[in-house]
Motif scaffolding. Structure first.
Motif, PDB file in Angstrom:
ATOM      1  N   GLY A  48    -122.554 -75.379 -70.050  1.00 38.39           N
ATOM      2  CA  GLY A  48    -122.920 -74.374 -71.045  1.00 38.39           C
ATOM      3  C   GLY A  48    -123.708 -74.980 -72.188  1.00 38.39           C
ATOM      4  O   GLY A  48    -124.734 -75.621 -71.996  1.00 38.39           O
ATOM      5  N   ALA A  49    -123.220 -74.777 -73.407  1.00 38.47           N
ATOM      6  CA  ALA A  49    -123.880 -75.358 -74.579  1.00 38.47           C
ATOM      7  C   ALA A  49    -123.807 -76.870 -74.568  1.00 38.47           C
ATOM      8  O   ALA A  49    -124.611 -77.556 -75.206  1.00 38.47           O
ATOM      9  CB  ALA A  49    -123.242 -74.811 -75.857  1.00 38.47           C
ATOM     10  N   GLY A  50    -122.820 -77.421 -73.865  1.00 36.64           N
ATOM     11  CA  GLY A  50    -122.713 -78.867 -73.711  1.00 36.64           C
ATOM     12  C   GLY A  50    -122.550 -79.616 -75.020  1.00 36.64           C
ATOM     13  O   GLY A  50    -121.796 -79.204 -75.899  1.00 36.64           O
ATOM     14  N   PHE A  51    -123.284 -80.700 -75.170  1.00 35.89           N
ATOM     15  CA  PHE A  51    -123.165 -81.533 -76.361  1.00 35.89           C
ATOM     16  C   PHE A  51    -123.644 -80.820 -77.616  1.00 35.89           C
ATOM     17  O   PHE A  51    -123.265 -81.189 -78.724  1.00 35.89           O
ATOM     18  CB  PHE A  51    -123.919 -82.849 -76.162  1.00 35.89           C
ATOM     19  CG  PHE A  51    -123.172 -83.831 -75.305  1.00 35.89           C
ATOM     20  CD1 PHE A  51    -122.217 -84.664 -75.853  1.00 35.89           C
ATOM     21  CD2 PHE A  51    -123.417 -83.905 -73.937  1.00 35.89           C
ATOM     22  CE1 PHE A  51    -121.515 -85.559 -75.071  1.00 35.89           C
ATOM     23  CE2 PHE A  51    -122.712 -84.799 -73.147  1.00 35.89           C
ATOM     24  CZ  PHE A  51    -121.764 -85.627 -73.701  1.00 35.89           C
ATOM     25  N   ALA A  52    -124.457 -79.775 -77.450  1.00 34.35           N
ATOM     26  CA  ALA A  52    -124.899 -79.001 -78.611  1.00 34.35           C
ATOM     27  C   ALA A  52    -123.716 -78.314 -79.287  1.00 34.35           C
ATOM     28  O   ALA A  52    -123.773 -77.980 -80.471  1.00 34.35           O
ATOM     29  CB  ALA A  52    -125.932 -77.963 -78.190  1.00 34.35           C
ATOM     30  N   ALA A  53    -122.616 -78.120 -78.558  1.00 38.89           N
ATOM     31  CA  ALA A  53    -121.427 -77.481 -79.119  1.00 38.89           C
ATOM     32  C   ALA A  53    -120.848 -78.282 -80.271  1.00 38.89           C
ATOM     33  O   ALA A  53    -120.193 -77.725 -81.166  1.00 38.89           O
ATOM     34  CB  ALA A  53    -120.365 -77.292 -78.041  1.00 38.89           C
ATOM     35  N   ALA A  54    -121.093 -79.581 -80.276  1.00 35.27           N
ATOM     36  CA  ALA A  54    -120.557 -80.440 -81.331  1.00 35.27           C
ATOM     37  C   ALA A  54    -121.142 -80.088 -82.696  1.00 35.27           C
ATOM     38  O   ALA A  54    -120.515 -80.364 -83.734  1.00 35.27           O
ATOM     39  CB  ALA A  54    -120.837 -81.903 -81.007  1.00 35.27           C
ATOM     40  N   ALA A  55    -122.318 -79.481 -82.715  1.00 34.49           N
ATOM     41  CA  ALA A  55    -122.959 -79.117 -83.976  1.00 34.49           C
ATOM     42  C   ALA A  55    -122.807 -77.634 -84.300  1.00 34.49           C
ATOM     43  O   ALA A  55    -123.337 -77.149 -85.297  1.00 34.49           O
ATOM     44  CB  ALA A  55    -124.448 -79.486 -83.932  1.00 34.49           C
ATOM     45  N   MET A  56    -122.080 -76.897 -83.457  1.00 33.09           N
ATOM     46  CA  MET A  56    -121.901 -75.462 -83.661  1.00 33.09           C
ATOM     47  C   MET A  56    -120.575 -75.184 -84.374  1.00 33.09           C
ATOM     48  O   MET A  56    -119.665 -76.012 -84.357  1.00 33.09           O
ATOM     49  CB  MET A  56    -121.926 -74.733 -82.310  1.00 33.09           C
ATOM     50  CG  MET A  56    -123.233 -74.881 -81.542  1.00 33.09           C
ATOM     51  SD  MET A  56    -123.142 -74.290 -79.821  1.00 33.09           S
ATOM     52  CE  MET A  56    -123.129 -72.522 -80.064  1.00 33.09           C
ATOM     53  N   THR A  57    -120.488 -74.027 -85.006  1.00 35.75           N
ATOM     54  CA  THR A  57    -119.219 -73.583 -85.569  1.00 35.75           C
ATOM     55  C   THR A  57    -118.454 -72.812 -84.497  1.00 35.75           C
ATOM     56  O   THR A  57    -119.030 -72.430 -83.465  1.00 35.75           O
ATOM     57  CB  THR A  57    -119.441 -72.669 -86.785  1.00 35.75           C
ATOM     58  OG1 THR A  57    -120.137 -71.482 -86.342  1.00 35.75           O
ATOM     59  CG2 THR A  57    -120.251 -73.368 -87.870  1.00 35.75           C
ATOM     60  N   GLY A  58    -117.178 -72.577 -84.750  1.00 34.72           N
ATOM     61  CA  GLY A  58    -116.389 -71.831 -83.792  1.00 34.72           C
ATOM     62  C   GLY A  58    -116.925 -70.435 -83.566  1.00 34.72           C
ATOM     63  O   GLY A  58    -116.952 -69.940 -82.434  1.00 34.72           O
ATOM     64  N   SER A  59    -117.386 -69.804 -84.637  1.00 34.04           N
ATOM     65  CA  SER A  59    -117.910 -68.441 -84.498  1.00 34.04           C
ATOM     66  C   SER A  59    -119.208 -68.416 -83.703  1.00 34.04           C
ATOM     67  O   SER A  59    -119.545 -67.419 -83.071  1.00 34.04           O
ATOM     68  CB  SER A  59    -118.132 -67.818 -85.885  1.00 34.04           C
ATOM     69  OG  SER A  59    -119.061 -68.586 -86.637  1.00 34.04           O
ATOM     70  N   THR A  67    -121.935 -63.750 -74.711  1.00 34.04           N
ATOM     71  CA  THR A  67    -122.672 -65.002 -74.548  1.00 34.04           C
ATOM     72  C   THR A  67    -121.956 -65.845 -73.490  1.00 34.04           C
ATOM     73  O   THR A  67    -120.897 -65.466 -72.985  1.00 34.04           O
ATOM     74  CB  THR A  67    -122.734 -65.792 -75.879  1.00 34.04           C
ATOM     75  OG1 THR A  67    -121.397 -66.005 -76.364  1.00 34.04           O
ATOM     76  CG2 THR A  67    -123.553 -65.056 -76.923  1.00 34.04           C
ATOM     77  N   ASN A  68    -122.547 -66.989 -73.171  1.00 33.71           N
ATOM     78  CA  ASN A  68    -121.930 -67.858 -72.162  1.00 33.71           C
ATOM     79  C   ASN A  68    -122.037 -69.325 -72.577  1.00 33.71           C
ATOM     80  O   ASN A  68    -122.448 -70.179 -71.801  1.00 33.71           O
ATOM     81  CB  ASN A  68    -122.584 -67.642 -70.793  1.00 33.71           C
ATOM     82  CG  ASN A  68    -121.816 -68.324 -69.664  1.00 33.71           C
ATOM     83  OD1 ASN A  68    -120.622 -68.575 -69.764  1.00 33.71           O
ATOM     84  ND2 ASN A  68    -122.518 -68.649 -68.588  1.00 33.71           N
ATOM     85  N   HIS A  69    -121.660 -69.612 -73.824  1.00 31.02           N
ATOM     86  CA  HIS A  69    -121.703 -70.994 -74.302  1.00 31.02           C
ATOM     87  C   HIS A  69    -120.728 -71.880 -73.540  1.00 31.02           C
ATOM     88  O   HIS A  69    -120.928 -73.091 -73.435  1.00 31.02           O
ATOM     89  CB  HIS A  69    -121.380 -71.052 -75.796  1.00 31.02           C
ATOM     90  CG  HIS A  69    -122.365 -70.306 -76.654  1.00 31.02           C
ATOM     91  ND1 HIS A  69    -123.720 -70.564 -76.606  1.00 31.02           N
ATOM     92  CD2 HIS A  69    -122.205 -69.321 -77.578  1.00 31.02           C
ATOM     93  CE1 HIS A  69    -124.345 -69.765 -77.456  1.00 31.02           C
ATOM     94  NE2 HIS A  69    -123.460 -69.000 -78.049  1.00 31.02           N
ATOM     95  N   ALA A  70    -119.669 -71.290 -72.996  1.00 30.55           N
ATOM     96  CA  ALA A  70    -118.677 -72.060 -72.243  1.00 30.55           C
ATOM     97  C   ALA A  70    -119.182 -72.463 -70.865  1.00 30.55           C
ATOM     98  O   ALA A  70    -118.554 -73.272 -70.184  1.00 30.55           O
ATOM     99  CB  ALA A  70    -117.382 -71.254 -72.102  1.00 30.55           C
ATOM    100  N   GLY A  71    -120.296 -71.882 -70.450  1.00 31.19           N
ATOM    101  CA  GLY A  71    -120.839 -72.223 -69.137  1.00 31.19           C
ATOM    102  C   GLY A  71    -120.052 -71.646 -67.986  1.00 31.19           C
ATOM    103  O   GLY A  71    -120.085 -72.171 -66.861  1.00 31.19           O
ATOM    104  N   GLY A  72    -119.334 -70.546 -68.222  1.00 33.71           N
ATOM    105  CA  GLY A  72    -118.643 -69.864 -67.136  1.00 33.71           C
ATOM    106  C   GLY A  72    -117.253 -70.377 -66.824  1.00 33.71           C
ATOM    107  O   GLY A  72    -116.634 -69.927 -65.854  1.00 33.71           O
ATOM    108  N   ILE A  73    -116.743 -71.305 -67.643  1.00 32.99           N
ATOM    109  CA  ILE A  73    -115.405 -71.862 -67.404  1.00 32.99           C
ATOM    110  C   ILE A  73    -114.678 -71.983 -68.740  1.00 32.99           C
ATOM    111  O   ILE A  73    -115.200 -72.599 -69.681  1.00 32.99           O
ATOM    112  CB  ILE A  73    -115.475 -73.245 -66.728  1.00 32.99           C
ATOM    113  CG1 ILE A  73    -116.217 -73.158 -65.389  1.00 32.99           C
ATOM    114  CG2 ILE A  73    -114.068 -73.815 -66.526  1.00 32.99           C
ATOM    115  CD1 ILE A  73    -116.491 -74.502 -64.739  1.00 32.99           C
TER     116      ILE A  73
END
Length: 354
Positions: free
Chosen positions: A245-256, A269-275
Motif C-alpha cells: 500500500g502506502a508502504g514506507f510513505a506511511a511513516a510520514a503520514m498522520t493516522g487520519s 482509500t487503500n493505504h493498507a494495500g488490501g491487508i
C-alpha cells in the motif's frame, strides 16, 4: 539442504541447479479434477525463460515443461504433481577460470561457509534458474485461482532511475521491460543499453496487484497474509525489500491520513494495500518489491580467492543487464502460491466436521 519447501496445504518443493541436468518442482495439495496441461505451464515459463530481449541473458534454454505425475486424462488427480525442465544450454566451462574466486554480490562465499563446498557452475542452487520451478507451480495456482476470479498481475514500475507515470496493463507484455508505461519503457531501455555497454547492470521496482481476493484470507499472528507474501518475495534471490500500500510513505503520514475510512459502499482509500491485521480486506492487494542490480557483471571488481588472497575478477558469460522483466512472472507465481495456500486454509477452517 533445508528450506526447499514453501506452503502449508498447497506446498511446493523446487529442485535442480543452473548447470545441472534439470530444474523443476514438486507440487502437493493440488485440487483434484482441474484441467491442467503442459501448455498451461509453458505459457508462464515462456515469460520467464532467457533470451527474450537485449537486456536479458542470451542463454538459449527452451524451458520445455514436462509433467511426469499428478495428471491423468488431462485432469489433476490430487496426488503430487512433478514438473521438470531439462537444461539444454548449460556451459559450466565459462566458470572454470573463476571457480576459486568469490564473485561480489553472489552467494559463493556464504554457501561455502554454510556447507563446506559449493557448486561453482553458475551459482548452482543459488542461481535465478531455480525460479523456473516456482513459475511452473505458479501457473497451476493461477489457473485454480482464476476459476474463482482471483488474478495476480505484476510489472516493472521503475528501473535505471526511470519511473512509470501511467498504468496501462495492456502494454505490459508489449515491451521488453514489462513496464506498465510504454513511454517509460523506451526510456528505461535506452538507459539500460547504455549502462550495459559499460559492463554494468541495473535493478528496479516491481509492483504487483492481486485482484478478486476475498476478505478474510490470512492468519492473525505469525502467518499474516502480508507476512507470508513478504516471505515469498524475499525468498527470491534478487529481491531486497517489499512494501504494501502506502508502504514506507506511511511513516510520514498522520493516522487520519493513513487510515482507510469505511463507508456503506466500502473502503474510501487503500493505504493498507488490501491487508489489515494480517487479513485481506477484499480490496486490491498492492505491493512493491525492490530488485537489486544483476550481480554478474564483466566490469573488473576486487575480491578474494578461496585461500583468502586478494584478486581481481571479471564475471564473463551470459547474464541479464536487468533482471526486472524476467522476475515479473516469478513475482506473480509466488503471490499466486501464497493466495491459493491461504484460500485452502480458509476453506479448511470453515469445513463442517464429519
Amino acid at each position: 539442504m533445508a528450506g526447499n519447501n514453501f506452503g502449508e496445504i498447497f506446498r511446493i518443493t523446487t529442485f535442480g541447479e543452473s548447470h545441472g541436468g534439470a530444474v523443476g518442482v514438486v507440487v502437493d495439495g493440488v485440487t483434484p479434477g482441474v484441467d491442467i496441461s503442459e501448455e498451461d505451464v509453458q505459457k508462464e515459463l515462456d515469460r520467464r525463460k532467457p533470451g527474450q530481449s537485449s537486456v536479458t541473458t542470451p542463454r538459449k534454454e527452451p524451458d520445455r515443461a514436462h509433467i511426469l505425475s499428478g495428471i491423468f486424462q488431462g485432469k489433476t488427480t490430487g496426488t503430487p504433481l512433478l514438473v521438470i525442465l531439462y537444461n539444454s544450454d548449460a556451459d559450466p566451462s565459462a566458470y572454470d577460470d573463476i571457480k576459486n574466486l568469490f564473485r561480489p554480490g553472489h552467494a559463493d562465499y556464504t554457501y561455502l561457509k554454510k556447507y563446506g563446498l559449493r557448486d561453482w557452475r553458475g551459482s548452482g542452487r543459488a542461481s535465478g534458474r531455480e525460479t523456473a520451478g516456482r513459475v511452473a507451480a505458479g501457473a497451476i495456482a493461477k489457473k485454480i485461482l482464476a476459476a474463482r476470479g482471483i488474478s495476480a498481475i505484476a510489472y516493472t514500475k521503475a528501473s535505471a532511475g526511470i519511473t512509470c507515470k501511467s498504468y496501462q496493463p495492456d502494454q505490459i507484455e508489449k515491451n521488453p521491460l514489462r513496464a506498465c508505461d510504454p513511454d517509460a519503457a523506451r526510456e528505461m531501455l535506452q538507459k539500460i543499453t547504455a549502462i550495459q555497454e559499460t559492463q554494468d547492470s541495473v535493478g528496479g521496482v516491481i509492483e504487483c496487484r492481486l485482484r478478486g481476493v476475498p476478505a478474510g484470507l490470512g492468519e492473525p499472528v505469525f502467518d499474516k497474509l502480508d507476512a507470508e507474501l513478504a516471505r515469498a518475495m524475499l525468498s527470491i534471490g534478487s529481491v531486497k525489500g517489499i512494501e504494501f500500500g502506502a508502504g514506507f510513505a506511511a511513516a510520514a503520514m498522520t493516522g487520519s491520513e493513513h487510515n482507510d475510512e469505511m463507508t456503506p459502499s466500502g473502503f474510501s482509500t487503500n493505504h493498507a494495500g488490501g491487508i489489515i491485521g494480517g487479513i485481506s480486506t477484499g480490496e486490491e492487494i498492492l505491493f512493491r518489491v525492490a530488485v537489486k542490480p544483476t550481480s554478474s557483471i564483466a566490469r573488473p571488481q576486487q575480491t578474494v580467492d578461496t585461500g583468502g588472497a586478494a584478486r581481481t575478477i571479471r564475471t564473463e558469460g551470459r547474464h541479464d543487464a536487468c533482471i526486472c522483466p524476467r522476475i515479473v512472472p516469478v513475482i506473480e507465481a509466488m503471490a499466486a502460491i501464497v493466495l491459493l495456500d491461504h484460500l485452502k486454509r480458509q476453506i479448511a477452517l470453515h469445513a463442517p466436521e464429519s
